[in-house]
Design a protein around this motif. Sequence first.
Motif, PDB file in Angstrom:
ATOM      1  N   GLY A  38     -15.818  -1.754  -4.432  1.00  0.00           N
ATOM      2  CA  GLY A  38     -16.452  -0.474  -3.835  1.00  0.00           C
ATOM      3  C   GLY A  38     -16.091  -0.980  -1.816  1.00  0.00           C
ATOM      4  O   GLY A  38     -16.637   0.745  -1.883  1.00  0.00           O
ATOM      5  N   ASP A  39     -16.183  -1.251  -1.878  1.00  0.00           N
ATOM      6  CA  ASP A  39     -16.261  -1.489  -0.115  1.00  0.00           C
ATOM      7  C   ASP A  39     -14.809  -0.267   0.081  1.00  0.00           C
ATOM      8  O   ASP A  39     -13.690  -1.061  -0.485  1.00  0.00           O
ATOM      9  CB  ASP A  39     -15.745  -2.355   0.501  1.00  0.00           C
ATOM     10  CG  ASP A  39     -17.239  -3.052   0.649  1.00  0.00           C
ATOM     11  OD1 ASP A  39     -18.354  -2.008   0.784  1.00  0.00           O
ATOM     12  OD2 ASP A  39     -17.598  -4.658   0.890  1.00  0.00           O
ATOM     13  N   ARG A  40     -14.186   0.084   1.087  1.00  0.00           N
ATOM     14  CA  ARG A  40     -13.645   1.041   1.706  1.00  0.00           C
ATOM     15  C   ARG A  40     -12.694   0.640   2.794  1.00  0.00           C
ATOM     16  O   ARG A  40     -13.309   0.003   3.954  1.00  0.00           O
ATOM     17  CB  ARG A  40     -13.111   2.074   1.854  1.00  0.00           C
ATOM     18  CG  ARG A  40     -14.376   2.917   0.524  1.00  0.00           C
ATOM     19  CD  ARG A  40     -14.545   4.691   0.600  1.00  0.00           C
ATOM     20  NE  ARG A  40     -14.847   4.886  -0.996  1.00  0.00           N
ATOM     21  CZ  ARG A  40     -14.924   6.308  -1.014  1.00  0.00           C
ATOM     22  NH1 ARG A  40     -14.825   6.538  -0.010  1.00  0.00           N
ATOM     23  NH2 ARG A  40     -15.157   7.256  -1.755  1.00  0.00           N
ATOM     24  N   PHE A  41     -11.311   0.647   2.330  1.00  0.00           N
ATOM     25  CA  PHE A  41     -10.372   0.028   4.154  1.00  0.00           C
ATOM     26  C   PHE A  41      -9.330   1.232   3.648  1.00  0.00           C
ATOM     27  O   PHE A  41      -9.304   2.549   2.915  1.00  0.00           O
ATOM     28  CB  PHE A  41      -9.858  -1.168   3.266  1.00  0.00           C
ATOM     29  CG  PHE A  41      -8.917  -1.347   2.812  1.00  0.00           C
ATOM     30  CD1 PHE A  41      -6.983  -1.106   3.445  1.00  0.00           C
ATOM     31  CD2 PHE A  41      -9.472  -1.712   1.880  1.00  0.00           C
ATOM     32  CE1 PHE A  41      -6.988  -1.516   1.890  1.00  0.00           C
ATOM     33  CE2 PHE A  41      -8.774  -1.846   0.513  1.00  0.00           C
ATOM     34  CZ  PHE A  41      -7.473  -1.961   0.867  1.00  0.00           C
ATOM     35  N   LEU A  42      -8.559   1.444   5.291  1.00  0.00           N
ATOM     36  CA  LEU A  42      -7.733   2.528   5.154  1.00  0.00           C
ATOM     37  C   LEU A  42      -6.338   0.949   4.865  1.00  0.00           C
ATOM     38  O   LEU A  42      -6.133   0.691   5.802  1.00  0.00           O
ATOM     39  CB  LEU A  42      -7.370   3.217   6.159  1.00  0.00           C
ATOM     40  CG  LEU A  42      -8.629   4.180   6.282  1.00  0.00           C
ATOM     41  CD1 LEU A  42      -8.885   4.669   7.844  1.00  0.00           C
ATOM     42  CD2 LEU A  42      -8.635   4.767   5.445  1.00  0.00           C
ATOM     43  N   ALA A  43      -4.897   2.077   4.103  1.00  0.00           N
ATOM     44  CA  ALA A  43      -4.082   1.183   3.290  1.00  0.00           C
ATOM     45  C   ALA A  43      -2.661   1.894   4.499  1.00  0.00           C
ATOM     46  O   ALA A  43      -3.357   3.344   4.277  1.00  0.00           O
ATOM     47  CB  ALA A  43      -3.746   1.471   2.059  1.00  0.00           C
ATOM     48  N   MET A  44      -1.861   0.922   5.064  1.00  0.00           N
ATOM     49  CA  MET A  44      -1.228   2.206   6.384  1.00  0.00           C
ATOM     50  C   MET A  44      -0.393   1.784   5.477  1.00  0.00           C
ATOM     51  O   MET A  44       0.772  -0.002   5.229  1.00  0.00           O
ATOM     52  CB  MET A  44      -0.947   1.955   7.622  1.00  0.00           C
ATOM     53  CG  MET A  44      -2.350   1.644   8.608  1.00  0.00           C
ATOM     54  SD  MET A  44      -1.928   0.616  10.146  1.00  0.00           S
ATOM     55  CE  MET A  44      -0.316   1.018  10.044  1.00  0.00           C
ATOM     56  N   TYR A  45       0.509   2.434   5.020  1.00  0.00           N
ATOM     57  CA  TYR A  45       2.188   2.477   4.109  1.00  0.00           C
ATOM     58  C   TYR A  45       3.296   1.770   4.971  1.00  0.00           C
ATOM     59  O   TYR A  45       4.123   1.601   4.579  1.00  0.00           O
ATOM     60  CB  TYR A  45       2.780   3.933   3.578  1.00  0.00           C
ATOM     61  CG  TYR A  45       3.985   4.017   3.032  1.00  0.00           C
ATOM     62  CD1 TYR A  45       3.582   3.311   1.671  1.00  0.00           C
ATOM     63  CD2 TYR A  45       5.001   4.732   3.518  1.00  0.00           C
ATOM     64  CE1 TYR A  45       5.270   2.985   0.929  1.00  0.00           C
ATOM     65  CE2 TYR A  45       6.198   4.818   2.565  1.00  0.00           C
ATOM     66  CZ  TYR A  45       6.815   4.387   1.400  1.00  0.00           C
ATOM     67  OH  TYR A  45       8.155   4.310   1.262  1.00  0.00           O
ATOM     68  N   GLY A  46       3.241   2.487   6.460  1.00  0.00           N
ATOM     69  CA  GLY A  46       4.505   1.769   7.515  1.00  0.00           C
ATOM     70  C   GLY A  46       5.021   2.908   7.939  1.00  0.00           C
ATOM     71  O   GLY A  46       5.604   2.865   9.216  1.00  0.00           O
ATOM     72  N   ARG A  47       4.576   4.403   7.328  1.00  0.00           N
ATOM     73  CA  ARG A  47       5.717   5.289   7.981  1.00  0.00           C
ATOM     74  C   ARG A  47       5.278   6.943   8.105  1.00  0.00           C
ATOM     75  O   ARG A  47       5.394   7.319   7.072  1.00  0.00           O
ATOM     76  CB  ARG A  47       7.069   5.425   6.859  1.00  0.00           C
ATOM     77  CG  ARG A  47       7.946   4.156   7.967  1.00  0.00           C
ATOM     78  CD  ARG A  47       8.662   4.321   8.819  1.00  0.00           C
ATOM     79  NE  ARG A  47       9.318   3.447   9.808  1.00  0.00           N
ATOM     80  CZ  ARG A  47       9.167   1.780  10.402  1.00  0.00           C
ATOM     81  NH1 ARG A  47       8.049   2.189  10.352  1.00  0.00           N
ATOM     82  NH2 ARG A  47      10.105   1.758  10.807  1.00  0.00           N
ATOM     83  N   GLY A  48       3.809   6.303   8.261  1.00  0.00           N
ATOM     84  CA  GLY A  48       3.293   7.687   8.940  1.00  0.00           C
ATOM     85  C   GLY A  48       2.718   8.352   7.446  1.00  0.00           C
ATOM     86  O   GLY A  48       1.932   9.144   7.640  1.00  0.00           O
ATOM     87  N   HIS A  49       2.668   7.254   6.542  1.00  0.00           N
ATOM     88  CA  HIS A  49       1.248   7.671   5.558  1.00  0.00           C
ATOM     89  C   HIS A  49       0.100   6.667   5.191  1.00  0.00           C
ATOM     90  O   HIS A  49       0.271   5.867   5.758  1.00  0.00           O
ATOM     91  CB  HIS A  49       1.838   7.225   3.666  1.00  0.00           C
ATOM     92  CG  HIS A  49       3.126   8.436   3.388  1.00  0.00           C
ATOM     93  ND1 HIS A  49       2.291   9.950   3.111  1.00  0.00           N
ATOM     94  CD2 HIS A  49       4.318   8.437   3.404  1.00  0.00           C
ATOM     95  CE1 HIS A  49       3.599  10.772   3.498  1.00  0.00           C
ATOM     96  NE2 HIS A  49       4.807   9.969   2.670  1.00  0.00           N
ATOM     97  N   CYS A  50      -1.264   6.963   4.972  1.00  0.00           N
ATOM     98  CA  CYS A  50      -2.063   6.388   5.467  1.00  0.00           C
ATOM     99  C   CYS A  50      -3.259   6.744   4.142  1.00  0.00           C
ATOM    100  O   CYS A  50      -3.644   8.271   4.003  1.00  0.00           O
ATOM    101  CB  CYS A  50      -2.892   6.202   6.542  1.00  0.00           C
ATOM    102  SG  CYS A  50      -4.698   5.621   6.919  1.00  0.00           S
TER     103      CYS A  50
END
Length: 249
Positions: A38-50
């Motif tokens: 249930g905890d959240r984080f930000l996932a970075m795609y590496g080329r401008g997407h998050c």
Amino acid sequence: MAQLQRLAIAPSQLQDRQILLTAQQQHYLYRVLRLREGDRFLAMYGRGHCWLAELAAVDAVAVIQEEVFIKSELDVEVTLMPALPKGNGFDDVVRQAVELGVYCIIPLVSDRTLLKPSSQKIERWRRIAAEAAEQSEREIVPAILEPVSFAVGVENCDRKYRYICVARGNSRHLLDCLLDNKIEKEEFPIPNSQSIVIATGPEGGWTDGEVKSAIEFGFQPVSLGSRILRAVTAPIVALSIIAGVLDRR
């Protein structure tokens, strides 16, 4: 949103609306950060997407909630072409260059380069870049390319603004050149018409032949000041000046 931890992911980890976490990522999220279902984080795609992602009941999976847009990039693509320094100093160059907003790093093997990096070294630099991108809340993970010879690097450069840092002589300061060129800010990502490349030398500096060759391929010699900087210091000073100009509001 800014307080959430960022995690760089590879394209292969995306499946529909889910992220398949690696064992290392699971350890980091669950053991180091002590996150739970249930905890959240930000996932970075590496080329401008998050994406905003939430940990699922299954440890190896996170569910994508929504894509988020966070502006943290410089408005102009900046490529760093540093001559490889001796020892392990390039680790710090990569880390700090990513923190300062570099878009791409192309290591150069110059006439005075002593380091001959292995494939393991290059993979290490890429891991350092990913970690630094997470820490500094970048939108992208900058590319760390395979080292190339100085001749190949300057000949194949297609950036509009090309600078080579020289330690001695009467070259103009990089800051004055940037201000004179009036580099325009554009929405990221930007076309090559506004991109910058900055080349910094090895221990002992560039040879006269290397500087001459760079000038023939459109590079402008610039100074970083009246002091002689180490090979691991010059890239950070140059990027700090560039970021200072581009980050002004």
